[in-house]
Design an enzyme around this catalytic site. Structure first.
Site, mmCIF file in Angstrom:
data_model
loop_
_atom_site.group_PDB
_atom_site.id
_atom_site.type_symbol
_atom_site.label_atom_id
_atom_site.label_comp_id
_atom_site.label_asym_id
_atom_site.label_seq_id
_atom_site.Cartn_x
_atom_site.Cartn_y
_atom_site.Cartn_z
ATOM 1 N N HIS A 95 -1.190 -1.288 -4.324
ATOM 2 C CA HIS A 95 -2.509 -0.973 -3.770
ATOM 3 C C HIS A 95 -2.562 0.529 -3.492
ATOM 4 C CE1 HIS A 95 -6.123 -1.863 -1.315
ATOM 5 N NE2 HIS A 95 -5.669 -0.941 -0.494
ATOM 6 N N SER A 122 0.859 -1.184 0.000
ATOM 7 C CA SER A 122 0.000 0.000 0.000
ATOM 8 C C SER A 122 0.896 1.234 0.000
ATOM 9 C CB SER A 122 -0.889 0.005 1.246
ATOM 10 O OG SER A 122 -1.494 1.271 1.359
ATOM 11 N N MET A 169 -9.041 8.317 -0.617
ATOM 12 C CA MET A 169 -9.947 8.705 0.480
ATOM 13 C C MET A 169 -10.507 10.099 0.212
ATOM 14 S SD MET A 169 -7.502 7.609 3.622
ATOM 15 C CE MET A 169 -6.665 6.017 3.660
ATOM 16 N N MET A 206 -12.181 4.594 -1.096
ATOM 17 C CA MET A 206 -12.881 4.837 0.166
ATOM 18 C C MET A 206 -13.581 6.184 0.024
ATOM 19 S SD MET A 206 -9.900 3.437 2.652
ATOM 20 C CE MET A 206 -8.702 3.535 1.339
ATOM 21 N N ASP A 230 -4.765 3.732 -2.114
ATOM 22 C CA ASP A 230 -5.895 4.087 -1.251
ATOM 23 C C ASP A 230 -6.396 5.485 -1.548
ATOM 24 O OD1 ASP A 230 -6.141 1.784 0.638
ATOM 25 O OD2 ASP A 230 -4.022 2.248 0.935
ATOM 26 N N ASP A 236 -6.798 -6.347 4.015
ATOM 27 C CA ASP A 236 -6.194 -5.008 4.055
ATOM 28 C C ASP A 236 -6.341 -4.423 5.461
ATOM 29 O OD1 ASP A 236 -5.283 -2.466 3.503
ATOM 30 O OD2 ASP A 236 -6.980 -1.896 2.225
ATOM 31 N N HIS A 273 -8.236 1.209 -4.348
ATOM 32 C CA HIS A 273 -9.209 0.975 -3.273
ATOM 33 C C HIS A 273 -9.913 2.295 -2.987
ATOM 34 C CE1 HIS A 273 -9.683 -0.032 1.340
ATOM 35 N NE2 HIS A 273 -10.845 0.075 0.710
ATOM 36 N N MET A 304 -11.816 -5.687 4.896
ATOM 37 C CA MET A 304 -11.044 -4.732 5.706
ATOM 38 C C MET A 304 -10.816 -5.350 7.075
ATOM 39 S SD MET A 304 -10.279 -2.063 3.954
ATOM 40 C CE MET A 304 -9.450 -1.260 5.342
HETATM 41 C C1 DX5 Z 1 -6.555 1.760 5.283
HETATM 42 C C2 DX5 Z 1 -6.075 1.359 3.923
HETATM 43 C C3 DX5 Z 1 -4.928 0.421 3.899
HETATM 44 C C4 DX5 Z 1 -3.694 0.886 4.618
HETATM 45 C C5 DX5 Z 1 -3.075 -0.338 5.204
HETATM 46 O O1 DX5 Z 1 -7.686 2.517 5.132
HETATM 47 O O2 DX5 Z 1 -7.133 0.744 3.192
HETATM 48 O O3 DX5 Z 1 -4.628 -0.004 2.571
HETATM 49 O O4 DX5 Z 1 -2.764 1.548 3.796
HETATM 50 O O5 DX5 Z 1 -2.033 0.028 6.005
HETATM 51 P P1 DX5 Z 1 -1.397 -0.929 7.093
HETATM 52 O O6 DX5 Z 1 -0.864 -2.138 6.370
HETATM 53 O O7 DX5 Z 1 -0.333 -0.093 7.702
HETATM 54 O O8 DX5 Z 1 -2.477 -1.322 8.073
HETATM 55 ZN ZN ZN Z 2 -6.598 -0.109 1.229
#
Ligand code: DX5
Ligand code: ZN
Length: 214
Positions: free
Chosen positions: A32, A7, A36, A67, A34, A174, A65, A136
């Site tokens: 990956h 990630s 947001m 969010m 993220d 994740d 991903h 998740m």
């Molecule tokens: C959290 C994200 C993850 C995050 C995971 O909202 O979806 O992808 O980057 O990070 P770690 O592996 O540090 O929990």
């Molecule tokens: Zn993620």
């Protein structure tokens, strides 16, 4: 086959290009990303211009991903960048089946993501068409959180449903993934392992990637 998805949220953004190259050399399978929106989750990460830059730099596939609320508004843009996988949250839209179709119509793999409290029964009727389910294992929004053990039951349940039905979706995990929690998830039926802080903080990235593959 098990795959490791670093990630990039946990990368050093001031040296993003170098970290991408180094993680590719270490054997990462897919990045990956993220996204947001500060609404669906209480944080903002990065957006389309950054994904575009990553897409131009990397030689391995990208897994976005989302969010965000209204995930449908971003899908065509990611397809144009050559993104291979897009997941969105079942809690973020009233029309998850339609969003899945939009992703498929753009030629990408579609994933449905579930917050820790959301039961598998919510997505039962997507399972015949979905390409992967993102379980998740922390509350979405931040890296570096602790794995929530209660989510393992959902991986097992999903795995059992896959066996009974003959569907072919993959299970992605994740949040809080390290060697120990990856093994728990692997035994429960997951094959796609997202890891942020554990991986990027490791001294030896190649060894860390290999260990997560199991
Ligand atoms: C959290 C994200 C993850 C995050 C995971 O909202 O979806 O992808 O980057 O990070 P770690 O592996 O540090 O929990
Ligand atoms: Zn993620």
């Amino acid at each position: 086959m098990n795959k490791v998805l670093p990630s990039l949220l946990a990368s050093d953004f001031t040296r993003l290009g170098e970290e991408i190259e180094k993680m590719e050399t270490a054997g990462a399978d897919i990045f990956h990303l993220d996204i947001m929106d500060g609404q669906f989750v209480p944080n903002i990460s990065y957006g389309l211009p950054v994904v575009q830059a990553i897409a131009e730099k990397t030689t391995i596939p990208l897994d976005v991903h989302l969010m965000t609320h209204q995930p449908e508004q971003f899908i065509a843009g990611f397809a144009e960048m050559g993104v291979e996988m897009v997941s969105f949250h079942v809690e973020a839209t009233a029309h998850p089946h339609r969003v899945m179709q939009l992703i498929h119509n753009q030629g990408m793999k579609a994933g449905i993501a579930l917050n820790p409290h959301t039961p598998i029964s919510n997505i039962k009727h997507l399972l015949s068409e979905i390409d992967f389910v993102l379980i998740m294992t922390v509350n979405p929004g931040y890296g570096g959180q602790t794995f929530i053990n209660a989510c393992v039951d959902k991986i097992e349940e999903l795995s059992e449903m896959r066996k009974q039905s003959g569907y072919v979706f993959e299970i992605e995990v994740d949040g809080g993934i390290n060697n120990e929690t990856a093994e728990i998830c692997r035994n429960a039926g997951a094959s796609l392992f997202v890891s942020g802080s554990h991986l990027f903080k490791s001294d030896d990235w190649k060894r860390a990637v290999d260990a997560l593959k199991g």
